[in-house]
Design a protein around this motif. Structure first.
Motif, short mmCIF file in Angstrom:
data_model
loop_
_atom_site.label_atom_id
_atom_site.label_comp_id
_atom_site.label_asym_id
_atom_site.label_seq_id
_atom_site.Cartn_x
_atom_site.Cartn_y
_atom_site.Cartn_z
N ALA A 95 0.83 -1.21 0.00
CA ALA A 95 0.00 0.00 0.00
C ALA A 95 0.86 1.26 0.00
CB ALA A 95 -0.94 -0.01 1.21
N GLN A 96 1.94 1.23 0.78
CA GLN A 96 2.86 2.37 0.80
C GLN A 96 3.48 2.61 -0.58
OE1 GLN A 96 5.42 1.01 4.20
NE2 GLN A 96 5.29 3.16 4.77
N LEU A 97 4.09 1.57 -1.11
CA LEU A 97 4.90 1.73 -2.32
C LEU A 97 4.06 1.95 -3.57
CD1 LEU A 97 7.64 -0.91 -1.49
CD2 LEU A 97 7.86 1.58 -1.44
N VAL A 98 2.89 1.33 -3.63
CA VAL A 98 2.02 1.59 -4.77
C VAL A 98 1.54 3.05 -4.74
CG1 VAL A 98 -0.24 1.05 -5.77
CG2 VAL A 98 1.32 -0.80 -5.15
N THR A 99 1.29 3.57 -3.55
CA THR A 99 0.91 4.99 -3.45
C THR A 99 2.02 5.89 -3.98
OG1 THR A 99 -0.49 4.59 -1.52
CG2 THR A 99 0.24 6.85 -1.88
N VAL A 100 3.24 5.63 -3.54
CA VAL A 100 4.38 6.49 -3.88
C VAL A 100 4.81 6.32 -5.34
CG1 VAL A 100 6.81 6.93 -3.39
CG2 VAL A 100 5.21 6.64 -1.51
N ASP A 144 -8.92 -6.35 3.56
CA ASP A 144 -9.77 -7.49 3.91
C ASP A 144 -10.84 -7.00 4.88
OD1 ASP A 144 -8.33 -7.21 6.30
OD2 ASP A 144 -6.93 -8.82 5.80
N GLU A 145 -11.25 -7.85 5.79
CA GLU A 145 -12.32 -7.45 6.72
C GLU A 145 -11.78 -6.65 7.91
OE1 GLU A 145 -15.35 -7.79 5.65
OE2 GLU A 145 -14.38 -8.74 3.93
N ARG A 146 -10.48 -6.48 7.98
CA ARG A 146 -9.91 -5.65 9.04
C ARG A 146 -10.02 -4.18 8.67
NH1 ARG A 146 -4.31 -8.90 9.58
NH2 ARG A 146 -4.68 -9.00 7.32
N PRO A 147 -9.99 -3.29 9.64
CA PRO A 147 -10.22 -1.87 9.34
C PRO A 147 -9.07 -1.19 8.62
CG PRO A 147 -9.78 -2.17 11.69
CD PRO A 147 -9.93 -3.53 11.10
N TYR A 148 -7.87 -1.76 8.68
CA TYR A 148 -6.70 -1.13 8.09
C TYR A 148 -5.94 -2.15 7.24
CZ TYR A 148 -7.88 2.30 11.66
OH TYR A 148 -8.57 3.18 12.43
N PHE A 149 -4.98 -1.66 6.47
CA PHE A 149 -4.22 -2.55 5.59
C PHE A 149 -3.39 -3.54 6.41
CE2 PHE A 149 -4.82 0.89 2.41
CZ PHE A 149 -5.27 0.12 1.35
N GLY A 150 -3.82 -4.80 6.40
CA GLY A 150 -3.07 -5.85 7.06
C GLY A 150 -3.08 -5.79 8.57
N SER A 151 -4.02 -5.06 9.17
CA SER A 151 -3.96 -4.88 10.62
C SER A 151 -5.30 -4.44 11.19
CB SER A 151 -2.89 -3.84 10.97
OG SER A 151 -2.80 -3.64 12.37
N GLN A 152 -5.47 -4.73 12.48
CA GLN A 152 -6.60 -4.17 13.23
C GLN A 152 -6.29 -2.76 13.70
OE1 GLN A 152 -9.51 -5.42 13.61
NE2 GLN A 152 -9.26 -7.58 13.05
N ASN A 153 -5.03 -2.36 13.61
CA ASN A 153 -4.59 -1.05 14.10
C ASN A 153 -4.00 -0.23 12.96
OD1 ASN A 153 -5.10 -1.77 16.93
ND2 ASN A 153 -3.34 -3.14 16.68
N LEU A 154 -3.97 1.07 13.15
CA LEU A 154 -3.41 1.98 12.15
C LEU A 154 -1.95 1.63 11.86
CD1 LEU A 154 -4.38 4.83 10.83
CD2 LEU A 154 -2.66 5.75 12.39
N THR A 155 -1.58 1.66 10.58
CA THR A 155 -0.20 1.36 10.20
C THR A 155 0.38 2.49 9.35
OG1 THR A 155 -0.56 0.31 8.05
CG2 THR A 155 -0.96 -1.05 10.00
N LEU A 156 1.65 2.33 9.02
CA LEU A 156 2.29 3.30 8.14
C LEU A 156 1.71 3.27 6.74
CD1 LEU A 156 6.05 2.97 9.23
CD2 LEU A 156 4.35 4.67 9.97
N ALA A 157 1.02 2.19 6.39
CA ALA A 157 0.31 2.18 5.10
C ALA A 157 -0.76 3.24 5.07
CB ALA A 157 -0.32 0.80 4.87
N GLU A 158 -1.43 3.43 6.20
CA GLU A 158 -2.50 4.44 6.27
C GLU A 158 -1.95 5.86 6.14
OE1 GLU A 158 -4.47 1.16 6.51
OE2 GLU A 158 -3.03 1.47 8.14
N VAL A 159 -0.81 6.12 6.79
CA VAL A 159 -0.32 7.49 6.75
C VAL A 159 0.23 7.86 5.37
CG1 VAL A 159 0.19 7.42 9.21
CG2 VAL A 159 2.04 7.02 7.59
N VAL A 160 0.56 6.85 4.57
CA VAL A 160 1.02 7.11 3.20
C VAL A 160 -0.18 7.17 2.24
CG1 VAL A 160 2.45 6.29 1.29
CG2 VAL A 160 3.29 6.12 3.63
N ALA A 161 -0.91 6.07 2.14
CA ALA A 161 -2.06 6.05 1.23
C ALA A 161 -3.16 7.00 1.69
CB ALA A 161 -2.61 4.63 1.11
N GLY A 162 -3.28 7.16 2.99
CA GLY A 162 -4.36 7.97 3.55
C GLY A 162 -4.16 9.46 3.47
#
Length: 221
Positions: A95-100, A144-162
């Motif tokens: 998610a990070q790298l595809v965004t960038v 998937d069915e989790r709220p964030y990319f690959g996690s139940q918690n906020l990740t660095l994927a969110e701060v990049v794509a988000g």
């Protein structure tokens, strides 16, 4: 104290700003106005490539936003913002790298619309929308069915794509065909870190004024 040199309109800067807030770190913000300040000797001493952001931690200078995020995650690991499971880590990194590497370069023709500067070349705009659609479909399938990319918690994927995906509707790229991604955006936009760092109309107008002044100074060949 940590010191972040940034521009509030820049998604590259914003992803670091959000991470600092989510990790509840103390830091100082230093705005770099991108109308020439980035070429001044004082700033070039921080980053000879004249880009933003730059993070300075006790004299240690870090350039490139993804490197800064990795540094913050390694030095300040609580709360953890990367999964440890191999598959989940790959999801977050994708998610990070595809965004960038894919999304941001593809949507550059949409930036004027996003900032209220008018529209550009219709053909390039249509191409940008098609490329954005490819990324959005990929992200929709990656969630998937989790709220964030690959996690139940906020990740660095969110701060990049988000810091990019929620802006796409401003460029006439609808998220209505991507229900999981749209719900993901909604979850991010109510978080205090996103609300604190969201560009205000005043910030956007100031940026537009600086860009207009810079364009007026550029000779036409």
């Amino acid at each position: 104290m940590l010191k972040l040199y940034h521009d509030p309109i820049s998604p590259n800067s914003r992803r670091v700003w959000i991470t600092l807030l989510e990790k509840e770190l103390e830091f100082e913000l230093v705005e770099v106005k991108l109308d020439g300040e980035q070429f001044q000797p004082e700033y070039l001493a921080l980053n000879p490539f004249h880009h933003i952001p730059v993070l300075v931690d006790d004299g240690f200078k870090i350039v490139e936003s993804l490197a800064i995020l990795d540094y913050l995650e390694a030095k300040y690991p609580k709360p953890a913002m990367l999964p440890t499971d191999a598959k989940d880590l790959a999801i977050a990194r994708m998610a990070q790298l595809v965004t960038v590497n894919e999304l941001l370069p593809a949507i550059s023709p949409l930036f004027p619309m996003m900032l209220g500067l008018g529209e550009g070349n219709p053909e390039k705009i249509e191409q940008a929308k098609q490329k954005a659609s490819t990324v959005l479909k990929f992200f929709e399938n990656l969630l998937d069915e989790r709220p964030y990319f690959g996690s139940q918690n906020l990740t660095l994927a969110e701060v990049v794509a988000g810091t990019v995906v929620p802006w796409l509707p401003r460029g006439s790229v609808s998220l209505s065909d991507y229900p999981k991604l749209s719900a993901w955006c909604d979850r991010l936009m109510v978080r205090p870190a996103w609300q604190t760092t969201e560009a205000t109309p005043e910030m956007i107008e100031a940026f537009k004024s600086r860009m207009a002044a810079r364009m007026a100074q550029t000779p036409i060949s």
